[in-house]
Scaffold this active site. Structure first.
Site, short mmCIF file in Angstrom:
data_model
loop_
_atom_site.label_atom_id
_atom_site.label_comp_id
_atom_site.label_asym_id
_atom_site.label_seq_id
_atom_site.Cartn_x
_atom_site.Cartn_y
_atom_site.Cartn_z
N MET A 18 0.00 1.99 5.45
CA MET A 18 0.81 2.63 6.20
C MET A 18 0.42 4.45 6.46
SD MET A 18 4.76 1.98 5.51
CE MET A 18 4.54 2.44 3.59
N ASP A 37 -5.84 11.56 -0.97
CA ASP A 37 -6.22 10.28 -1.43
C ASP A 37 -7.20 10.09 -2.30
OD1 ASP A 37 -6.30 6.94 -1.39
OD2 ASP A 37 -5.39 7.13 0.09
N VAL A 61 -2.63 11.35 -7.44
CA VAL A 61 -1.10 11.62 -7.60
C VAL A 61 -0.62 11.87 -8.76
CG1 VAL A 61 -0.89 10.76 -4.95
CG2 VAL A 61 -0.41 9.38 -6.96
N TYR A 152 7.63 -1.74 -10.72
CA TYR A 152 7.80 -1.22 -9.26
C TYR A 152 9.36 -0.89 -8.95
CZ TYR A 152 6.95 -1.12 -4.23
OH TYR A 152 6.66 -0.82 -2.96
N THR A 187 -0.30 -6.12 6.74
CA THR A 187 -1.45 -5.26 6.29
C THR A 187 -2.62 -6.34 6.43
OG1 THR A 187 -1.21 -5.92 4.00
CG2 THR A 187 -0.12 -3.76 4.96
N THR A 190 -1.67 -9.21 3.79
CA THR A 190 -0.82 -10.05 4.43
C THR A 190 -1.60 -10.99 5.28
OG1 THR A 190 0.07 -8.90 6.09
CG2 THR A 190 1.16 -8.50 3.66
#
Length: 247
Positions: A18, A37, A61, A152, A187, A190
């Site tokens: 995404m 990233d 992050v 999650y 994605t 998937t």
């Protein structure tokens, strides 16, 4: 006039999935984009393809010093930050019983701690122009929960609370904070043959009977990043094909 004309945007997890869709569209809409990233090769390649209005900055992050460095580099290159898309994420599939504490902490760090750190360190940059939009990517699992991915779920529920708290705190500086809750997205993972039966079963629970395309989530993120959503803050925007809304 482009919808993000002149805005400086930071997108975490921007080197894949995404995040890549967000970065491409933001540049098309006139933004100067920082692709943040850990994937140095993919991120640098994407920035090169997107041209002079995109740069790659390596970012962990979960590391506070890495965030400080990112803000400094962004301001030195493009100026104060107008948009932050906290998109980086991580999921592992396991039962609570079989999830190790180390795995739980890793999931919380990437999905929850990163949101706090991003908002904390980007907020002072946004205050310089007395405006800004922060888009925190949560999940449909942060609305309705789910089995076999409890860390999650916990993190994505927490993102909702962090978003609302920050929205109240940042509002006097005209900085908006909203959360986005995607469902299942198409994605490369998937589309793998090994996952087709699992994905088919997942789709059965979606009223629209399909996966989302990454660009469909980007459309929503773009709206929240732009001035078109100028009166939206502390809100939850769900894009899950009806999964969590229809019983």
């Amino acid at each position: 006039m482009a919808r993000l004309d002149g805005k400086v945007a930071v997108i975490t997890g921007g080197a894949g999935g995404m995040g890549t869709a967000h970065a491409k569209r933001f540049v098309e809409e006139g933004a100067k984009v920082v692709i943040a990233d850990l994937g140095r090769s993919n991120g640098a390649d994407l920035a090169e393809k997107l041209g002079e209005n995109a740069i790659f900055i390596e970012l962990d992050v979960t590391d506070e010093s890495s965030w400080k460095s990112l803000v400094e580099q962004t301001e030195n290159t493009f100026g104060p930050i107008d948009v932050l898309v906290n998109n980086a994420g991580y999921i592992s599939i396991n039962s609570i019983e079989d999830t190790t504490y180390e795995e739980f902490k890793k999931t919380i760090a990437i999905n929850q701690d990163s949101i706090f750190l991003g908002m904390k360190h980007v907020y002072p940059s946004m205050k310089k122009t007395k405006s800004g939009s922060i888009v925190n990517i949560s999940s449909a699992s942060g609305i309705a929960g789910g089995v076999s991915h409890s860390p999650y779920v916990a993190a994505k529920f927490a993102v909702r609370g962090l978003t609302k708290a920050a929205a109240a705190e940042f509002a006097p500086d005209n900085i908006r904070v909203n959360s986005v809750h995607p469902g299942n997205i198409r994605t490369p993972m998937t589309d793998q043959d090994s996952n087709r039966e699992l994905i088919k079963a997942m789709i059965e629970d979606v009223p629209l009977k399909r996966l989302a395309e990454p660009e469909e989530i980007t459309n929503l993120v773009l709206y929240l990043a732009s001035d078109e959503s100028s009166f939206s803050t502390a809100a939850e925007f769900i894009a899950d094909g009806g999964l969590t809304q229809i019983i």
